[in-house]
Scaffold this motif. Structure first.
Motif, PDB file in Angstrom:
ATOM      1  N   TYR A 166       0.813  -1.208   0.000  1.00 28.85           N
ATOM      2  CA  TYR A 166       0.000   0.000   0.000  1.00 28.85           C
ATOM      3  C   TYR A 166       0.851   1.266   0.000  1.00 28.85           C
ATOM      4  N   LEU A 167       0.352   2.262  -0.729  1.00 33.98           N
ATOM      5  CA  LEU A 167       0.882   3.622  -0.656  1.00 33.98           C
ATOM      6  C   LEU A 167      -0.288   4.548  -0.351  1.00 33.98           C
ATOM      7  N   LEU A 168      -0.079   5.506   0.536  1.00 39.46           N
ATOM      8  CA  LEU A 168      -1.090   6.512   0.847  1.00 39.46           C
ATOM      9  C   LEU A 168      -0.581   7.858   0.360  1.00 39.46           C
ATOM     10  N   VAL A 169      -1.312   8.463  -0.562  1.00 41.41           N
ATOM     11  CA  VAL A 169      -0.875   9.699  -1.228  1.00 41.41           C
ATOM     12  C   VAL A 169      -1.713  10.864  -0.706  1.00 41.41           C
ATOM     13  N   GLU A 170      -1.031  11.922  -0.285  1.00 42.31           N
ATOM     14  CA  GLU A 170      -1.729  13.063   0.311  1.00 42.31           C
ATOM     15  C   GLU A 170      -1.205  14.364  -0.299  1.00 42.31           C
ATOM     16  N   GLN A 171      -2.094  15.170  -0.855  1.00 41.72           N
ATOM     17  CA  GLN A 171      -1.683  16.484  -1.338  1.00 41.72           C
ATOM     18  C   GLN A 171      -1.363  17.372  -0.140  1.00 41.72           C
ATOM     19  N   ASP A 172      -0.254  18.084  -0.221  1.00 42.43           N
ATOM     20  CA  ASP A 172       0.138  18.983   0.860  1.00 42.43           C
ATOM     21  C   ASP A 172      -0.580  20.316   0.694  1.00 42.43           C
ATOM     22  N   LEU A 173      -1.503  20.590   1.609  1.00 49.08           N
ATOM     23  CA  LEU A 173      -2.296  21.819   1.555  1.00 49.08           C
ATOM     24  C   LEU A 173      -1.873  22.758   2.681  1.00 49.08           C
ATOM     25  N   PRO A 174      -2.022  24.068   2.480  1.00 51.61           N
ATOM     26  CA  PRO A 174      -1.550  25.032   3.480  1.00 51.61           C
ATOM     27  C   PRO A 174      -2.437  25.084   4.718  1.00 51.61           C
TER      28      PRO A 174
END
Length: 520
Positions: A166-174
């Protein structure tokens, strides 16, 4: 889509060779991974190679085609089976269809065109079914992870008891400093992210892209049985490929969490709950990383005292224009937060500092160009504590510099109004002191004396400074030629403008633009 594996079973070597060479299997999206001369041999090879499509003859020694099909269907309802039959074997074909055979192929009438059409149709069917199955799996996984009460028994059969990578991908938001909702333009849609990830689909491993709680994208990889070291290497390598693809596609930062060993979906569900603190770690170590989720130390839930900004004390530093004290105070506050990995304090403290910065910027006189501290310009500096500290240091130092430059609290109302007027009309080439004096109902002589006494500068030199500062910004933007900049800041003669610019800046406008601007 990767090549579809095929096995051909026939006791006649000539038939096997004819089928191998009749069409371009590779161009049609198929790969012959095994052949067998009888059902017994085919059963062994099926368990060894797991073909997706099987073409099998009926009459064969040791184990005939019908017996092979029956055994296959006892364990696999998804393999596509085609019967190779002669005219006289047609009665067998009807029986085989009851076992779930896809179709039958009459050997004596088989030609390149007919077989090509059959394979093209088959490929489309498998591709469509694969997409449908992925959608079903994707929705089942997403629902399983998001609904707390669901257990392994609630999963569809195809997902039960199976271990994945598994990979968990998260957009970095301010961090939302102004408190306003994030603009839609900053957030990539989960569908677009999933689509970009699938472009990196690997031929070696089945890939499912689903959704995890907290707006993360879950990448499920069906990796074959390998050593633990190899599994981790595969996951990390693929995580890097995905991260590069997403950065190139969306021009923003993504943090990816690697689950370091294969596990079932129920184990992943428990893992996400256990490692919640790791998902917040990026705010203190920096965004845009690849983080080994299960290798990271989990912080205990011990309560820490929240970090608080002493607003009056900090404001006093700004009022005294003590840049060094401000810098040290910011560093100490953020050091405490990062050591404690306290995301709540990070958000509350950052918003307190932001409010102080905004309030002080508003107090600057209108004639000054204020620094832009809005979300659109600065959001990429608000992604984590490290960047936030750097951004606040720069922003408060710019504020202090502006206050040192202006000392606006010491100016009388007429002088402030004059500064505002000059800020608005510096671009007039015929701007005169008399015109400016009339706006504050003073004589030219009285105004010049008052302005000099309060600012230490003559009114003419102040106008020149304002014009040259504006010219510097226009040159840096690089959209105008020197003569256009000259006219825009109130000089009719570009030659005279160049002389004044050189006197104040130490270099000519053309050289300044080459060094600082976007034009070459």
């Amino acid at each position: 889509m990767k090549k579809i594996p095929v096995m051909i079973v026939d006791d006649e070597k000539l038939v096997l060779e004819d089928l191998r060479t009749l069409v371009d299997w590779d161009a049609l999206g198929f790969e012959i991974i095994a052949t067998a001369f009888n059902g017994k041999q085919a059963w062994v090879k099926y368990n060894q190679y797991h073909p997706r499509v099987i073409f099998t003859d009926v009459k064969m020694p040791f184990m005939n085609g019908l017996e092979l099909i029956r055994k296959l269907r006892e364990t696999d309802n998804e393999v596509y089976i085609f019967l190779l039959t002669a005219y006289e074997d047609f009665s067998y074909a009807k029986t085989a269809i009851q076992y779930g055979v896809r179709d039958y192929v009459i050997k004596s009438t088989l030609d390149e065109k007919t077989f090509t059409e059959l394979l093209k149709k088959l490929y489309r069917t498998i591709e469509d079914q694969g997409k449908w199955k992925d959608i079903v799996k994707e929705k089942a996984i997403s629902e399983f992870l998001e609904v707390p009460d669901l257990q392994e028994a609630d999963l569809p059969k195809v997902l039960k008891g199976k271990a994945y990578g598994y990979l968990l991908v998260e957009q970095d938001l301010p961090i939302r400093l102004p408190g306003d909702p994030l603009e839609d333009s900053l957030m990539c849609s989960r569908k677009e992210i999933a689509s970009a990830i699938l472009k990196e689909e690997t031929a070696e491993y089945e890939l499912i892209v689903s959704y995890s709680p907290d707006n993360r994208i879950l990448v499920v990889m069906d990796i074959p049985a390998l050593s633990q070291k190899n599994v981790t290497e595969i996951l990390y390598k693929y995580a890097k490929q995905i991260q590069d693809r997403l950065k190139e596609t969306f021009h923003c930062s993504f943090t990816i969490y690697v689950v370091d060993y294969k596990m079932s979906l129920p184990e992943l569900k428990r893992c996400e709950e256990k490692y919640q603190s790791v998902f917040r770690k990026k705010y203190f170590t920096g965004c845009g990383q690849i983080i080994h989720l299960t290798d990271t130390k989990v912080r205990t839930n011990e309560k820490t005292m929240p970090v608080i900004v002493e607003t009056e004390y900090f404001q006093d530093m700004i009022n005294r224009r003590n840049a060094e004290e401000v810098r040290k105070y910011l560093q100490e506050i953020f050091r405490k937060i990062c050591e404690a990995e306290d995301d709540r304090s990070l958000k509350s403290v950052s918003r307190d500092f932001y409010e102080i910065l905004r309030r002080n910027n508003r107090q600057l006189p209108d004639y000054m160009e204020r620094q832009d501290i809005g979300t659109e310009k600065n959001w990429d500096r608000w992604l984590d504590g490290i960047r936030l500290e750097e951004w606040f240091e720069v922003s408060f130092l710019l504020l202090i510099h502006a206050r040192e430059k202006v000392h606006f609290s010491e100016y009388s109302r007429p002088v402030v109004k004059v500064m505002e007027y000059i800020s608005k009309y510096y671009g007039k080439h015929d701007l005169t002191i008399r015109e400016i004096a009339e706006t504050v109902h003073l004589s030219s002589g009285h105004l010049c004396s008052l302005f000099k006494r309060e600012t230490g500068k003559t009114l003419n030199s102040y106008i020149t400074e304002i014009r040259i500062e504006k010219a510097k910004r226009l040159l840096e933007e690089g959209d105008m030629r020197v003569y256009e900049v000259s006219a825009a800041v109130g000089y009719q003669s570009s030659q005279y403008f160049s002389q004044i610019f050189f006197k104040l800046v130490g270099t000519y406008p053309t050289n300044y633009q080459k060094e600082k601007g976007r034009l070459s």
